[in-house]
Design a protein around this motif. Structure first.
Motif, PDB file in Angstrom:
ATOM      1  N   SER A 233       3.249  -9.063  -6.029  1.00  0.00           N
ATOM      2  CA  SER A 233       2.377  -8.533  -4.874  1.00  0.00           C
ATOM      3  C   SER A 233       0.844  -8.570  -4.732  1.00  0.00           C
ATOM      4  N   TRP A 234       0.424  -8.343  -3.474  1.00  0.00           N
ATOM      5  CA  TRP A 234      -0.993  -7.929  -3.628  1.00  0.00           C
ATOM      6  C   TRP A 234      -0.992  -6.494  -3.475  1.00  0.00           C
ATOM      7  N   ARG A 235      -1.869  -5.672  -4.106  1.00  0.00           N
ATOM      8  CA  ARG A 235      -2.035  -4.321  -3.884  1.00  0.00           C
ATOM      9  C   ARG A 235      -3.338  -3.661  -3.397  1.00  0.00           C
ATOM     10  N   ALA A 236      -3.359  -2.913  -2.476  1.00  0.00           N
ATOM     11  CA  ALA A 236      -4.524  -2.183  -1.882  1.00  0.00           C
ATOM     12  C   ALA A 236      -4.539  -0.823  -1.929  1.00  0.00           C
ATOM     13  N   VAL A 237      -5.616  -0.321  -2.833  1.00  0.00           N
ATOM     14  CA  VAL A 237      -5.958   0.835  -3.088  1.00  0.00           C
ATOM     15  C   VAL A 237      -7.209   1.570  -2.457  1.00  0.00           C
ATOM     16  N   TYR A 238      -6.788   2.718  -1.828  1.00  0.00           N
ATOM     17  CA  TYR A 238      -7.805   3.139  -1.070  1.00  0.00           C
ATOM     18  C   TYR A 238      -7.769   4.696  -0.779  1.00  0.00           C
ATOM     19  N   PRO A 239      -8.860   5.353  -0.587  1.00  0.00           N
ATOM     20  CA  PRO A 239      -8.548   6.867  -0.610  1.00  0.00           C
ATOM     21  C   PRO A 239      -8.001   7.588   0.651  1.00  0.00           C
ATOM     22  N   VAL A 240      -7.364   8.575   0.500  1.00  0.00           N
ATOM     23  CA  VAL A 240      -6.710   9.402   1.983  1.00  0.00           C
ATOM     24  C   VAL A 240      -7.511  10.627   1.892  1.00  0.00           C
ATOM     25  N   PRO A 241      -8.342  10.840   2.908  1.00  0.00           N
ATOM     26  CA  PRO A 241      -9.212  11.958   3.222  1.00  0.00           C
ATOM     27  C   PRO A 241      -8.278  13.272   2.846  1.00  0.00           C
ATOM     28  N   PRO A 242      -9.125  14.376   2.260  1.00  0.00           N
ATOM     29  CA  PRO A 242      -8.356  15.465   1.959  1.00  0.00           C
ATOM     30  C   PRO A 242      -7.627  16.290   3.179  1.00  0.00           C
ATOM     31  N   ASP A 243      -8.082  15.921   4.404  1.00  0.00           N
ATOM     32  CA  ASP A 243      -7.127  16.684   5.677  1.00  0.00           C
ATOM     33  C   ASP A 243      -6.372  16.072   6.105  1.00  0.00           C
ATOM     34  N   GLU A 244      -6.033  14.767   5.572  1.00  0.00           N
ATOM     35  CA  GLU A 244      -4.753  13.718   6.218  1.00  0.00           C
ATOM     36  C   GLU A 244      -3.710  14.120   5.413  1.00  0.00           C
ATOM     37  N   PRO A 245      -2.513  14.696   5.820  1.00  0.00           N
ATOM     38  CA  PRO A 245      -1.421  14.619   5.024  1.00  0.00           C
ATOM     39  C   PRO A 245      -0.745  13.717   4.500  1.00  0.00           C
ATOM     40  N   ALA A 246      -0.078  13.542   3.659  1.00  0.00           N
ATOM     41  CA  ALA A 246       0.750  12.508   2.779  1.00  0.00           C
ATOM     42  C   ALA A 246       1.560  11.704   3.882  1.00  0.00           C
ATOM     43  N   THR A 247       2.334  12.590   4.438  1.00  0.00           N
ATOM     44  CA  THR A 247       3.074  12.026   5.466  1.00  0.00           C
ATOM     45  C   THR A 247       2.483  11.021   6.632  1.00  0.00           C
ATOM     46  N   ALA A 248       1.419  11.494   6.944  1.00  0.00           N
ATOM     47  CA  ALA A 248       0.806  10.790   8.005  1.00  0.00           C
ATOM     48  C   ALA A 248       0.056   9.446   7.384  1.00  0.00           C
ATOM     49  N   ALA A 249      -0.466   9.521   6.256  1.00  0.00           N
ATOM     50  CA  ALA A 249      -1.218   8.366   5.423  1.00  0.00           C
ATOM     51  C   ALA A 249      -0.164   7.378   5.129  1.00  0.00           C
ATOM     52  N   THR A 250       1.196   7.715   4.945  1.00  0.00           N
ATOM     53  CA  THR A 250       1.975   6.765   4.626  1.00  0.00           C
ATOM     54  C   THR A 250       3.198   6.497   5.558  1.00  0.00           C
ATOM     55  N   ALA A 251       2.862   6.848   6.687  1.00  0.00           N
ATOM     56  CA  ALA A 251       3.528   6.191   8.048  1.00  0.00           C
ATOM     57  C   ALA A 251       3.262   4.770   8.311  1.00  0.00           C
ATOM     58  N   PRO A 252       4.422   4.336   8.494  1.00  0.00           N
ATOM     59  CA  PRO A 252       4.458   2.727   8.527  1.00  0.00           C
ATOM     60  C   PRO A 252       3.298   2.233   9.331  1.00  0.00           C
ATOM     61  N   ASP A 253       2.877   2.919  10.630  1.00  0.00           N
ATOM     62  CA  ASP A 253       1.790   2.342  11.523  1.00  0.00           C
ATOM     63  C   ASP A 253       0.678   2.648  10.733  1.00  0.00           C
ATOM     64  N   ARG A 254       0.367   3.801  10.234  1.00  0.00           N
ATOM     65  CA  ARG A 254      -0.845   4.037   9.504  1.00  0.00           C
ATOM     66  C   ARG A 254      -1.136   2.986   8.523  1.00  0.00           C
ATOM     67  N   MET A 255      -0.215   2.694   7.526  1.00  0.00           N
ATOM     68  CA  MET A 255      -0.526   1.695   6.517  1.00  0.00           C
ATOM     69  C   MET A 255      -0.898   0.435   7.201  1.00  0.00           C
ATOM     70  N   GLN A 256       0.026   0.076   8.055  1.00  0.00           N
ATOM     71  CA  GLN A 256      -0.176  -1.126   8.613  1.00  0.00           C
ATOM     72  C   GLN A 256      -1.603  -1.349   9.385  1.00  0.00           C
ATOM     73  N   GLU A 257      -1.954  -0.265  10.095  1.00  0.00           N
ATOM     74  CA  GLU A 257      -3.401  -0.126  10.678  1.00  0.00           C
ATOM     75  C   GLU A 257      -4.520  -0.386   9.268  1.00  0.00           C
ATOM     76  N   GLN A 258      -4.447   0.318   8.269  1.00  0.00           N
ATOM     77  CA  GLN A 258      -4.966   0.106   7.066  1.00  0.00           C
ATOM     78  C   GLN A 258      -5.237  -1.220   6.588  1.00  0.00           C
ATOM     79  N   LEU A 259      -4.048  -1.924   6.505  1.00  0.00           N
ATOM     80  CA  LEU A 259      -4.085  -3.379   5.865  1.00  0.00           C
ATOM     81  C   LEU A 259      -4.644  -4.215   6.999  1.00  0.00           C
TER      82      LEU A 259
END
Length: 412
Positions: free
Chosen positions: A226-252
């Motif tokens: 695969s291709w992998r994207a690594v990026y920072p998650v802000p301190p105030d963003e919960p892990a559950t929000a950062a890994t929500a499918p729509d959020r990860m799709q938005e980042q990609l």
């Protein structure tokens, strides 16, 4: 009194570092007991880069050819800017006169674990205790002991030495009361893997790309799967929000638009630290890999330096067991040398890489770009830069597993 050679070496942790230690011991004819809390070899996609110096060392256990056959050769990597595009390209081909591996090999760490597990489980001198958890370790007059909870009940293991390769939350290190000083980055890092070919979406992309940006830096790399994207998650963003499918799709989609939607095959969010143990050795017990030092992944040297740790300490243990090395001198040298490498190279370089990518001051950002362009444009400076990045410099400077008092410096 029990002789050292009557006892096995205990390896705690069956990740890539622990399994490499066990494989190296087995090659030298040393009996080994490997203790791993997971019931089966763990499938962890986090680390995926093997540098030239590491591939050289892994030749001694006969696994390099298989790794190259399954992995992805990446001779070129880029420093980029999210706004300005390509800043500098580095070609490991400049090191072809020094190493047989003038490239980064991209191969998820789980594959090295699988390869070594297949070999070790067929070795009568190796005992693999998966689904078993070490609860405490201690030194004895003639070696070490480890208390272990196994699926069949508690068990006490006796060994000549113990290698703690059980990760950042190391039970071995905690049992010994060794301080793990350093700090944790306020942001967490998120790895998202997709089967979409990002090089088709971003023209000119290399297999490995460090991308600076004051708002959100990015690390893009290709592996065989695969291709992998690594990026920072802000301190105030919960892990559950950062890994929500729509959020990860938005980042990609922000990395490169893909109207069909990115299929996401794996993701991990984790805290990132810069920490180093106060000592890597207590009697006949040593720490290695993440149990001894942890760092930012930007540089791909964490896994590699852990492998270097065990490749350094195993020859020392072999000499001690054979009566050819002084225990204090050998293991004291391991502690001194590997802590120096971790401090001067691993910690320093990964912190610098991380700070460079996240720099927010515009003048310093431009200065960083000009510096990287200047280094890449000068073959001598580029060669020196890549010798350090590939860990060849530290290995040539300090050697691996050299007897106490010996030094090794190979001119570049």
């Amino acid at each position: 009194m029990t002789q050292l050679t009557d006892l096995p070496v205990i390896v705690v942790g069956a990740g890539p570092v622990g399994m490499t230690a066990a494989a190296r011991l087995a090659v030298d004819g040393v009996p080994v007991v490997v203790v791993e809390a997971e019931p089966v070899p763990k499938t962890d996609w986090r680390a995926s880069t093997f540098h030239a110096a590491t591939l050289e060392l892994l030749q001694s256990i006969g696994v390099t050819d298989q790794m190259n056959a399954e992995g992805l050769v990446a001779p070129i990597y880029h420093f980029r800017d999210r706004r300005d595009g390509l800043v500098a390209a580095f070609d490991f081909g400049l090191l072809a006169d020094e190493t047989a591996f003038p490239y980064r090999l991209q191969l998820n760490q789980q594959h090295l674990v699988r390869m070594l597990h297949d070999r070790l489980r067929a070795d009568d001198h190796v005992e693999l205790l998966f689904g078993s958890r070490v609860t405490g370790v201690a030194g004895t007059a003639d070696g070490v002991t480890a208390t272990v909870e196994t699926p069949d009940g508690p068990r006490e293991l006796r060994g000549s030495h113990l290698i703690g390769a059980d990760g950042p939350a190391s039970t071995v290190r905690r049992s010994l009361g060794i301080e793990f000083a350093g700090y944790t980055y306020p942001e967490r890092f998120l790895i998202v893997s997709t089967t979409v070919d990002l090089s088709a979406r971003i023209p000119g992309l290399a297999h490995v790309n460090y991308i600076a940006d004051p708002a959100q830096w990015l690390f893009l790399l290709r592996t065989p799967e695969s291709w992998r994207a690594v990026y920072p998650v802000p301190p105030d963003e919960p892990a559950t929000a950062a890994t929500a499918p729509d959020r990860m799709q938005e980042q990609l989609q922000a990395v490169a638009p893909y109207p069909a939607g990115y299929p996401i095959v794996d993701f991990q969010v984790y805290n990132v630290h810069q920490r180093i143990a106060a000592t890597f050795r207590a009697g006949n017990i040593v720490l290695a890999g993440d149990a001894a030092h942890i760092n930012s992944p930007l540089g791909g040297v964490g896994l590699n330096s852990g492998i270097h740790d065990v490749m350094d300490v195993v020859p020392r243990i072999v000499r001690i067991r054979a009566g050819q090395g002084d225990p204090d001198a050998e293991l004291g040298t391991y502690d001194a040398v590997r802590r120096q490498v971790a401090t001067e190279y691993i910690q320093a370089d990964t912190q610098r890489n991380t700070e460079r990518l996240k720099e927010t001051d515009e003048a310093r950002r431009r200065a960083n770009q000009e510096e990287m362009r200047a280094v890449a444009a000068d073959p001598a400076r580029a060669r020196a830069y890549m010798r350090r990045a590939s860990l060849l410099e530290s290995v040539r400077r300090f050697g691996i597993g050299l007897p106490p008092g010996h030094t090794m410096e190979v001119p570049s």
